[in-house]
Design a protein around this motif. Sequence first.
Motif, mmCIF file in Angstrom:
data_model
loop_
_atom_site.group_PDB
_atom_site.id
_atom_site.type_symbol
_atom_site.label_atom_id
_atom_site.label_comp_id
_atom_site.label_asym_id
_atom_site.label_seq_id
_atom_site.Cartn_x
_atom_site.Cartn_y
_atom_site.Cartn_z
ATOM 1 N N ILE A 1 5.172 1.869 0.481
ATOM 2 C CA ILE A 1 4.830 0.522 -0.021
ATOM 3 C C ILE A 1 3.887 1.115 -1.197
ATOM 4 C CG2 ILE A 1 2.390 0.626 1.100
ATOM 5 C CD1 ILE A 1 4.757 -2.443 -0.303
ATOM 6 N N ARG A 2 3.298 2.644 -0.757
ATOM 7 C CA ARG A 2 2.622 2.876 -2.630
ATOM 8 C C ARG A 2 3.850 3.661 -3.363
ATOM 9 N NH1 ARG A 2 -0.082 7.484 1.521
ATOM 10 N NH2 ARG A 2 2.062 7.000 2.547
ATOM 11 N N ASP A 3 5.354 3.467 -2.615
ATOM 12 C CA ASP A 3 6.241 4.551 -3.557
ATOM 13 C C ASP A 3 6.468 3.346 -4.691
ATOM 14 O OD1 ASP A 3 5.922 6.842 -3.770
ATOM 15 O OD2 ASP A 3 7.376 6.800 -2.265
ATOM 16 N N ALA A 4 6.318 2.196 -4.223
ATOM 17 C CA ALA A 4 6.607 0.604 -4.755
ATOM 18 C C ALA A 4 5.459 0.040 -5.822
ATOM 19 C CB ALA A 4 6.690 -0.446 -3.693
ATOM 20 N N ILE A 5 4.600 0.272 -5.280
ATOM 21 C CA ILE A 5 3.273 -0.053 -6.323
ATOM 22 C C ILE A 5 3.111 1.129 -7.072
ATOM 23 C CG2 ILE A 5 1.372 -0.005 -6.353
ATOM 24 C CD1 ILE A 5 0.961 -0.675 -3.344
ATOM 25 N N GLN A 6 3.806 1.898 -7.155
ATOM 26 C CA GLN A 6 3.496 2.944 -8.338
ATOM 27 C C GLN A 6 4.602 2.199 -9.371
ATOM 28 O OE1 GLN A 6 4.075 6.866 -7.657
ATOM 29 N NE2 GLN A 6 3.386 7.838 -10.022
ATOM 30 N N ARG A 7 5.585 2.109 -8.840
ATOM 31 C CA ARG A 7 7.256 2.082 -9.677
ATOM 32 C C ARG A 7 6.904 0.392 -10.185
ATOM 33 N NH1 ARG A 7 12.130 2.765 -12.513
ATOM 34 N NH2 ARG A 7 13.457 2.109 -11.758
ATOM 35 N N MET B 1 5.191 2.164 5.383
ATOM 36 C CA MET B 1 5.796 0.238 5.394
ATOM 37 C C MET B 1 6.438 0.859 4.283
ATOM 38 S SD MET B 1 3.306 -2.492 4.762
ATOM 39 C CE MET B 1 2.756 -3.049 6.117
ATOM 40 N N THR B 2 7.213 -0.249 4.368
ATOM 41 C CA THR B 2 8.733 -0.485 3.447
ATOM 42 C C THR B 2 7.646 -1.086 2.273
ATOM 43 O OG1 THR B 2 10.376 -0.162 5.183
ATOM 44 C CG2 THR B 2 11.122 -1.383 2.998
ATOM 45 N N GLY B 3 8.537 -0.890 0.924
ATOM 46 C CA GLY B 3 8.059 -1.740 -0.119
ATOM 47 C C GLY B 3 8.880 -2.192 -1.168
ATOM 48 N N TYR B 4 9.095 -3.305 -1.967
ATOM 49 C CA TYR B 4 10.047 -3.635 -2.919
ATOM 50 C C TYR B 4 9.310 -3.987 -3.692
ATOM 51 C CZ TYR B 4 12.925 -4.695 1.415
ATOM 52 O OH TYR B 4 13.506 -4.985 2.444
ATOM 53 N N VAL B 5 9.608 -3.303 -5.154
ATOM 54 C CA VAL B 5 9.816 -3.616 -6.445
ATOM 55 C C VAL B 5 10.631 -5.284 -6.720
ATOM 56 C CG1 VAL B 5 9.613 -3.237 -8.374
ATOM 57 C CG2 VAL B 5 8.632 -2.014 -6.391
ATOM 58 N N TYR B 6 10.452 -6.393 -7.221
ATOM 59 C CA TYR B 6 11.138 -6.858 -7.619
ATOM 60 C C TYR B 6 10.953 -7.800 -9.255
ATOM 61 C CZ TYR B 6 7.878 -10.263 -6.323
ATOM 62 O OH TYR B 6 6.610 -11.270 -6.290
ATOM 63 N N MET B 7 12.005 -8.250 -9.664
ATOM 64 C CA MET B 7 12.381 -8.966 -10.762
ATOM 65 C C MET B 7 12.345 -10.766 -10.977
ATOM 66 S SD MET B 7 12.750 -6.544 -13.937
ATOM 67 C CE MET B 7 13.580 -4.587 -13.231
#
Length: 95
Positions: free
Chosen positions: A57-63, A1-7
Motif C-alpha cells: 500500500i505504501r507504494d500505491a500511496i507514493q504512486r 497489504m495490497t493497494g490500488y491506485v485508480y482514476m
Amino acid sequence: MTGYVYMLASQKRGTIYIGVTNDLGRRIPEHRDGTGSKFAAKHGALRLVWYEEHFDIRDAIQRETSLKRYLRQWKIDLIEKTNPDWNELLRGWGW
C-alpha cells in the motif's frame, strides 16, 4: 497489504479523479453512492477508467502522489495506453 491506485472520469477526456485504496471493489461503489470523494461526486467522475495494483500500500500511496503531480495530458496518455475508449473497467471485475 495490497493497494490500488485508480482514476475515475466523468466521461472520455472529462474530469479525472485519482485515488488510492486497499479494496477497489469496496471503494468504487462508495464513490457511486456518494460516500466517496466529494470532488468525484461534484464533478461526476464515477467511471473507473484506469487502475494499477501494488503489492504494498505504501507504494500505491507514493504512486498516487506522483500521478497527482502529472500534467493532465500525461494522465490522459496513461489511461489511453490501456483503455483508449475510456470504457468502464468495473465490468472487467464482474460487477
